[in-house]
Design an enzyme around this catalytic site. Sequence first.
Site, mmCIF file in Angstrom:
data_model
loop_
_atom_site.group_PDB
_atom_site.id
_atom_site.type_symbol
_atom_site.label_atom_id
_atom_site.label_comp_id
_atom_site.label_asym_id
_atom_site.label_seq_id
_atom_site.Cartn_x
_atom_site.Cartn_y
_atom_site.Cartn_z
ATOM 1 N N THR A 115 0.849 -1.181 0.000
ATOM 2 C CA THR A 115 0.000 0.000 0.000
ATOM 3 C C THR A 115 0.889 1.237 0.000
ATOM 4 O O THR A 115 1.812 1.349 0.806
ATOM 5 C CB THR A 115 -0.928 0.024 1.233
ATOM 6 N N GLY A 116 0.601 2.153 -0.902
ATOM 7 C CA GLY A 116 1.404 3.356 -1.017
ATOM 8 C C GLY A 116 0.852 4.489 -0.187
ATOM 9 O O GLY A 116 -0.317 4.483 0.229
ATOM 10 N N ARG A 201 -11.135 7.593 -9.418
ATOM 11 C CA ARG A 201 -11.575 7.552 -8.022
ATOM 12 C C ARG A 201 -12.240 8.887 -7.687
ATOM 13 O O ARG A 201 -11.678 9.757 -7.031
ATOM 14 C CB ARG A 201 -10.375 7.260 -7.121
ATOM 15 N N HIS A 312 -6.732 -4.576 -7.376
ATOM 16 C CA HIS A 312 -6.167 -3.370 -6.766
ATOM 17 C C HIS A 312 -7.124 -2.771 -5.739
ATOM 18 O O HIS A 312 -7.285 -1.552 -5.633
ATOM 19 C CB HIS A 312 -5.819 -2.342 -7.845
#
Length: 424
Positions: A115-116, A201, A312
Site C-alpha cells: 500500500t502506497g 476515483r 487493486h
Amino acid sequence: NRTGTWEIDLNDRKKAEGSFAQVGSSPRRTHYTGRKLARVRSVADLRARTHKLMPRFVLEYLEGGAGQEATLARERQAFAQWRAMPFTLADETCRDVSANILGRTAPLPLAIAPTGLNGIFKRNADIALAQATADAGIPFIQSTMSNSRMENVAAVPGLRHWWQLYVFGGDEIWQELVDRAERAGCEALVLTSNAQIFGQREWDERNRTAGGFPNLSALVDAACHPRWLATTFSRGFPVFQNVIDFVPKDQRSFFDSANWIRDRMRKSLSWEDFAKIRERWRKPLFLKGVLNLEDVTRAIDHGVDGVILGGHGGRQADWAISPLDLLPRAKEIAKDRIALYISGGVRRGSDILKARALGADAVLSGRAMLYGLCAHGAAGVSRAIELLRSEMVNELGQYGVPNLEALSPDLFVHEDRLPIGTSV
C-alpha cells in the site's frame, strides 16, 4: 450521501454480522472505538476507530474505489456467497492454521499487501507495518510508493521483506529499484501490472483541487482532527523516499512529485518488459493484478513463481470480477506449478479459509491492516493479524476440520448451488 454499491455493501455487512438478532435497533449495538486494544473484537472495530480518528479526505483515499465502486463491493460480496457445510463429531482438539509461504512456515497464510502513501495515516507507518509483520512471522510487501526507505524497512529485525515494483519512466529506474531490493535482501519481488492508468476515483477527487491538494472543505475537516495532525502531519506532507531522487528537483514537493510519477507510469508495460525483469531478478517473482485466465497461463509461460489475483482493492477497473470469482478456475490452470494468491476484500478469518479451500496458497490483506495502523499503530496491525488468525482457528473447529490441508472446495457451496437435498 454516498449511495449505490456502498448501500449494497452495508446491507451485506449487516446481514453477515448479526442484524437479524435485533428488533429494530434493539439491542443497541456499536463497534468498540476506544483506546483499549484488548477490547477490540474484530477488524470492524479497528475500522470504526479509524473512521473516528481520520479526516474525511484520508478516509476517502483509504476506503474509496473507482467509478461506481462496483468492483470494491464485489470483493466483499464474493466472500458472502460461499457457505460452509461443516462436519460434525469431528476431533477438534488440535487445530492448525500454519502454512508454507515460499518454503518457510508462517503462522497463517497471510502477507501484508503493498500500500502506497501510508505516511498519510501515521508518521513512519511503513516501519510500523514492518515491525508488526516481523513479530507475526509473515511477509510484508513494501510499495514502490511507500514513504520509508527500503533499506530502513529491511533493517527491521526478523522481517520477511518483499518489494512491490511499479514501472515508470526509463528502464534505469526499475533496474535501480530491483538492484536495491536485491542488496536489501528482499525475499521476493512483486510486479504490479494493473495500475499503469489510474482508476477514476471520483469520491477521492471531490476532496481535492485540480492539482491534487485538499480543497478548503477538506482542510477545515482535517483541522478538526488534532490527534491525526499531531501523529501524522506535524512535520508536513510525507515524501516518496524510494523514488524521490528520480524526480526533477523543482518538482519534489508532495503533490508535484506524485503527479510527475503518475504521468510517467509505463502505459506500454508488456510481457516483454516482464521478461526483462525476470531476467534481472533471480529470486521469487510474483505478478500482481491478474483477473483473466489467459493471463494466468501467460504468466506461467513467462516464468513467474507466483500469481496474485486481484483488482487493486477495487481502485482500478470498475465492474470487474473479484479474485475469489476467478480462483477455482485459476487453480485448475496453475495446479501446483506456481504459488497462487489472492488480494482484495479480506476482513475475516473465514475469508482466508474460503480462499484456501478454493485454491489459494495465501492471501494478501491491505485495508484490514491499515485499519489497525490508523487505530492503534503497530500494535493495531498486530491485533488485526491475531484477530484473523484466531478467527481461522475457531472456524476450523466449527467446520470440523483440523488444518488447512483438510480444506477442499467440497466443504463450501456457492449460494447459487445450495443443496436442496442429498442422497447417500
